[in-house]
Design an enzyme around this catalytic site. Structure first.
Site, PDB file in Angstrom:
ATOM      1  N   PRO A 205       0.832  -1.218   0.000  1.00 24.40           N
ATOM      2  CA  PRO A 205       0.000   0.000   0.000  1.00 24.40           C
ATOM      3  C   PRO A 205       0.864   1.265   0.000  1.00 24.40           C
ATOM      4  CG  PRO A 205      -0.525  -1.470   1.863  1.00 24.40           C
ATOM      5  CD  PRO A 205       0.772  -1.931   1.281  1.00 24.40           C
ATOM      6  N   GLU A 207       2.634   4.554   1.260  1.00 24.17           N
ATOM      7  CA  GLU A 207       3.222   4.970   2.532  1.00 24.17           C
ATOM      8  C   GLU A 207       2.571   6.260   3.039  1.00 24.17           C
ATOM      9  OE1 GLU A 207       4.478   4.928  -0.404  1.00 24.17           O
ATOM     10  OE2 GLU A 207       6.007   6.453  -0.793  1.00 24.17           O
ATOM     11  N   GLU A 278      -2.685   1.854 -13.796  1.00 22.11           N
ATOM     12  CA  GLU A 278      -3.779   2.833 -13.676  1.00 22.11           C
ATOM     13  C   GLU A 278      -3.138   4.121 -13.191  1.00 22.11           C
ATOM     14  OE1 GLU A 278      -6.910   2.317 -14.581  1.00 22.11           O
ATOM     15  OE2 GLU A 278      -6.435   0.257 -15.113  1.00 22.11           O
ATOM     16  N   CYS A 312      -8.091  10.455  -9.540  1.00 16.68           N
ATOM     17  CA  CYS A 312      -7.425  10.352 -10.847  1.00 16.68           C
ATOM     18  C   CYS A 312      -8.288  10.922 -11.961  1.00 16.68           C
ATOM     19  CB  CYS A 312      -7.049   8.906 -11.125  1.00 16.68           C
ATOM     20  SG  CYS A 312      -8.428   7.767 -10.933  1.00 16.68           S
TER      21      CYS A 312
HETATM   22  P1  NAD Z   1       2.861   7.413  -6.518  1.00 17.63           P
HETATM   23  O1  NAD Z   1       3.172   7.004  -7.910  1.00 17.63           O
HETATM   24  O2  NAD Z   1       3.739   8.399  -5.858  1.00 17.63           O
HETATM   25  O3  NAD Z   1       2.850   6.138  -5.551  1.00 17.63           O
HETATM   26  C1  NAD Z   1       1.983   5.048  -5.746  1.00 17.63           C
HETATM   27  C2  NAD Z   1       2.590   3.809  -5.119  1.00 17.63           C
HETATM   28  O4  NAD Z   1       3.779   3.468  -5.816  1.00 17.63           O
HETATM   29  C3  NAD Z   1       2.984   3.951  -3.650  1.00 17.63           C
HETATM   30  O5  NAD Z   1       2.619   2.762  -2.989  1.00 17.63           O
HETATM   31  C4  NAD Z   1       4.501   4.112  -3.726  1.00 17.63           C
HETATM   32  O6  NAD Z   1       5.175   3.676  -2.584  1.00 17.63           O
HETATM   33  C5  NAD Z   1       4.831   3.219  -4.899  1.00 17.63           C
HETATM   34  N1  NAD Z   1       6.091   3.533  -5.589  1.00 17.63           N
HETATM   35  C6  NAD Z   1       6.690   4.730  -5.737  1.00 17.63           C
HETATM   36  N2  NAD Z   1       7.816   4.607  -6.486  1.00 17.63           N
HETATM   37  C7  NAD Z   1       7.906   3.302  -6.822  1.00 17.63           C
HETATM   38  C8  NAD Z   1       8.822   2.550  -7.618  1.00 17.63           C
HETATM   39  N3  NAD Z   1       9.887   3.118  -8.204  1.00 17.63           N
HETATM   40  N4  NAD Z   1       8.607   1.223  -7.768  1.00 17.63           N
HETATM   41  C9  NAD Z   1       7.527   0.626  -7.216  1.00 17.63           C
HETATM   42  N5  NAD Z   1       6.631   1.282  -6.436  1.00 17.63           N
HETATM   43  C10 NAD Z   1       6.807   2.615  -6.256  1.00 17.63           C
HETATM   44  O7  NAD Z   1       1.344   7.890  -6.543  1.00 17.63           O
HETATM   45  P2  NAD Z   1       0.465   8.467  -5.341  1.00 17.63           P
HETATM   46  O8  NAD Z   1       0.913   9.850  -5.036  1.00 17.63           O
HETATM   47  O9  NAD Z   1       0.396   7.485  -4.236  1.00 17.63           O
HETATM   48  O10 NAD Z   1      -0.992   8.506  -5.965  1.00 17.63           O
HETATM   49  C11 NAD Z   1      -1.488   9.568  -6.700  1.00 17.63           C
HETATM   50  C12 NAD Z   1      -1.482   9.215  -8.163  1.00 17.63           C
HETATM   51  O11 NAD Z   1      -2.252   8.036  -8.385  1.00 17.63           O
HETATM   52  C13 NAD Z   1      -2.112  10.278  -9.035  1.00 17.63           C
HETATM   53  O12 NAD Z   1      -1.313  10.455 -10.180  1.00 17.63           O
HETATM   54  C14 NAD Z   1      -3.461   9.670  -9.419  1.00 17.63           C
HETATM   55  O13 NAD Z   1      -3.996  10.161 -10.619  1.00 17.63           O
HETATM   56  C15 NAD Z   1      -3.115   8.226  -9.503  1.00 17.63           C
HETATM   57  N6  NAD Z   1      -4.315   7.386  -9.369  1.00 17.63           N
HETATM   58  C16 NAD Z   1      -4.790   6.746 -10.479  1.00 17.63           C
HETATM   59  C17 NAD Z   1      -5.944   5.982 -10.398  1.00 17.63           C
HETATM   60  C18 NAD Z   1      -6.489   5.284 -11.625  1.00 17.63           C
HETATM   61  O14 NAD Z   1      -7.369   4.452 -11.477  1.00 17.63           O
HETATM   62  N7  NAD Z   1      -6.023   5.609 -12.816  1.00 17.63           N
HETATM   63  C19 NAD Z   1      -6.626   5.853  -9.182  1.00 17.63           C
HETATM   64  C20 NAD Z   1      -6.113   6.506  -8.058  1.00 17.63           C
HETATM   65  C21 NAD Z   1      -4.953   7.270  -8.165  1.00 17.63           C
END
Ligand code: NAD
Length: 541
Positions: A205, A207, A278, A312
């Site tokens: 999940p 952080e 996504e 999103c």
């Molecule tokens: P984020 O990309 O910063 O992080 C998402 C997850 O990825 C976290 O669990 C994080 O720890 C992990 N992560 C980060 N770097 C990683 C790496 N190099 N390798 C593997 N895992 C890694 O996104 P966020 O800030 O948590 O969420 C917001 C974003 O999510 C927005 O861009 C939003 O549009 C998108 N979102 C999309 C949908 C959809 O259905 N399209 C739904 C909800 C949110």
């Protein structure tokens, strides 16, 4: 852990958080401490105070979860079980969410800053969706060993004497990485189909806000998901990266930013493992001048302020026909400036974003974190410096308007005079910020709607059904709403697939296609004996 104020509502949430599942990793069917014993703080966005510490798993904990998953995969009990039986277990997990909505909604209100009322509503959606995934187990069973010759012969058939069937096999060990904005919904939308399909899954999940996702470990244990089939490892980006990099992980399903999506695709490329992504969006709200203005105001606000703009599919680009632009903006400003700020999201049982029900947004929530707050404020400063006009908002609220000055609040903001090639038009801000451009002709409207690299969702509003359909059909986005009223905007149903064009993603979620994402299509060709004989003998054996 330091606590700066004594908020009764947080005390109650902290009581809930004493349960084992919110303090340990869930690996191999057990709740365990992270190998290095590290923890990470989690903050209440309405006040900025730390209210819990979450175990911080690292690459070694991921390794342990992968070992457990490998053992479960090799054992084969889970993958060989009828999908209907796996579906029943998922439905029971969904039932568990439903029975604990009040607790989970308070936890998400504290973790995300989402008003309780809205959290509860949305979590009810996760429970319903889980039951839908559970019910698809039976459907998956009926899809096993389907004769290819029964497919209707589209484009040709194999020779009649071939006894060839299709199967949908689980992929293997899948990594599930989720975002914070709808924590449990986003995570369960991955966990449920991955498990119904027969995979072994490891969830990482966010952080930033992932507490409610940890409850899925408890539910999996309670309903009797075999050990190792499902693990939850909380941790930071490096923890997610370790999961993606593992050669044992055959697929990653990720929800998060487009930037992280590219990193996941890159890390998966050397092993050619599958990805379902996504990602972010910059959705367009196209309003023609034949639209009822009150409805347009309501829909625009719902589109850009739901979950404080942290969704999103947030419609953060308003594309309005020139003749009504000034009038619509004036009305939007009047309404936005009157919406009160959320006082204490945990106790907001009456108010809360009603977008999902009535289309009204009646309270402004804080953004999720100090870093997100800073990112948005810096973004607004830069926009101003580049000559973009702040039509309303653009600042942190007056301290008298919010309960706690330490909260991560931002005024709902409208940006005008926004060039097409500016960051304000091209980049996802993920906060309460709406960028506006206008158009004269239908062709212009389509060009404006398609003028970013994203393509997640969009809306066209018009009282002319034929025009709305023409424009909807030309918009490049995975989910388009064509409407004269704005009703149903942002609505989702588990049976309706969605996903992104362009930088908004790869693959589709929800619907039977969403379940198929977690399977491999395989053909089995029988000769010398028939599949009927093989089945007959296996039932005797
Ligand atoms: P984020 O990309 O910063 O992080 C998402 C997850 O990825 C976290 O669990 C994080 O720890 C992990 N992560 C980060 N770097 C990683 C790496 N190099 N390798 C593997 N895992 C890694 O996104 P966020 O800030 O948590 O969420 C917001 C974003 O999510 C927005 O861009 C939003 O549009 C998108 N979102 C999309 C949908 C959809 O259905 N399209 C739904 C909800 C949110």
């Amino acid at each position: 852990m330091t606590k700066t104020t004594n908020t009764n509502s947080l005390d109650k949430v902290q009581e809930y958080l004493t349960a084992e599942c919110f303090n340990k990793l869930f690996i191999g069917g057990q709740f365990v401490d992270p190998i290095d014993g590290q923890k990470m703080p989690t903050y209440y966005p309405a006040t900025g105070e730390v209210f819990h510490e979450v175990p911080k798993g690292n690459a070694n904990d991921i390794k342990a979860a992968i070992h457990a998953a490998e053992a479960a995969w090799l054992d084969g009990t889970w993958a060989n079980m009828p999908a209907a039986t796996r579906g029943d277990l998922i439905s029971r997990m969904a039932q568990g969410i439903e029975e604990n909505i009040a607790v989970l909604a308070a936890i998400e209100a504290a973790d995300v800053g989402k008003p309780f009322r809205q959290s509860a509503l949305v979590l009810g959606g996760a429970a319903n969706e889980g039951k839908y995934w559970g019910s698809l187990g039976k459907v998956l069973d009926t899809e096993q060993d389907t004769p290819v010759n029964s497919g209707g012969g589209v484009g040709g058939l194999p020779p009649a004497e071939w006894d060839v069937v299709y199967r949908r096999d689980p992929i293997g060990i899948v990594g599930l990485i989720s975002a914070w904005n709808y924590p449990l919904n986003v995570a369960f939308r991955k966990v449920a189909p991955a498990l119904v399909a027969g995979n072994c899954a490891i969830l990482k999940p966010s952080e930033i806000a992932g507490l409610s996702c940890m409850f899925l470990g408890k539910l999996a244990k309670d309903v009797g998901i075999p050990k190792g089939v499902f693990s939850v490892v909380t941790g930071g980006r490096e923890t997610g990266a370790a999961l993606v990099a593992s050669p044992s992980v055959s697929m990653v399903s990720f929800t998060g930013s487009s930037l992280t999506g590219t990193k996941i695709m890159e890390a998966s490329a050397p092993k050619l493992s599958q990805v379902a992504l996504e990602l972010g969006g910059k959705s367009a709200m196209v309003v023609f001048e034949d639209t009822n203005l009150e409805r347009a105001v309501e829909a625009t606000i719902k589109g850009c302020l739901t979950n404080g703009g942290q969704i999103c599919t947030a419609h953060t680009r308003l594309i309005v026909q020139e003749g009504i632009k000034d009038h619509l903006l004036k009305k939007l400003k009047t309404v936005l400036e009157k919406i009160p700020y959320c006082r204490d999201p945990i106790t907001e049982r009456e108010r809360g974003d009603r977008a999902w029900e009535t289309g009204m947004t009646d309270v402004i929530q804080p953004v999720v974190s100090a870093s997100q707050h800073k990112k948005i404020m810096d973004f607004l400063e830069e926009a101003k410096a580049k000559g973009i006009e702040i039509y309303t908002g653009g600042r942190v609220p007056n301290p008298a308007d919010v309960e706690n000055a330490g909260g991560y609040f931002i005024q709902p903001t409208i940006l005008t005079n926004v060039p097409r090639d500016s960051d304000a038009w091209q980049k996802e801000i993920f906060g309460p910020v709406l960028s506006v451009r206008s158009f004269s002709s239908e062709a212009d409207a389509i060009a404006e709607a398609n003028s970013t690299a994203f393509g997640l969702a969009s809306t066209v509003m018009s009282s002319d059904p034929a025009k709305a359909m023409r424009v909807a059909n030309r918009i490049r986005a995975g989910a388009v709403f064509a409407t004269s009223t704005g009703e149903g905007l942002l609505a989702e149903h588990p049976a309706v697939s969605r996903g992104g064009f362009g930088c908004s993603g790869v693959g589709r979620e929800l619907g039977i296609g969403g379940l198929h994402e977690y399977t491999e299509l395989k053909s089995v060709n029988y000769s010398g004996f028939s599949i009927a004989e093989a089945k007959e003998n296996s039932s005797h054996g």
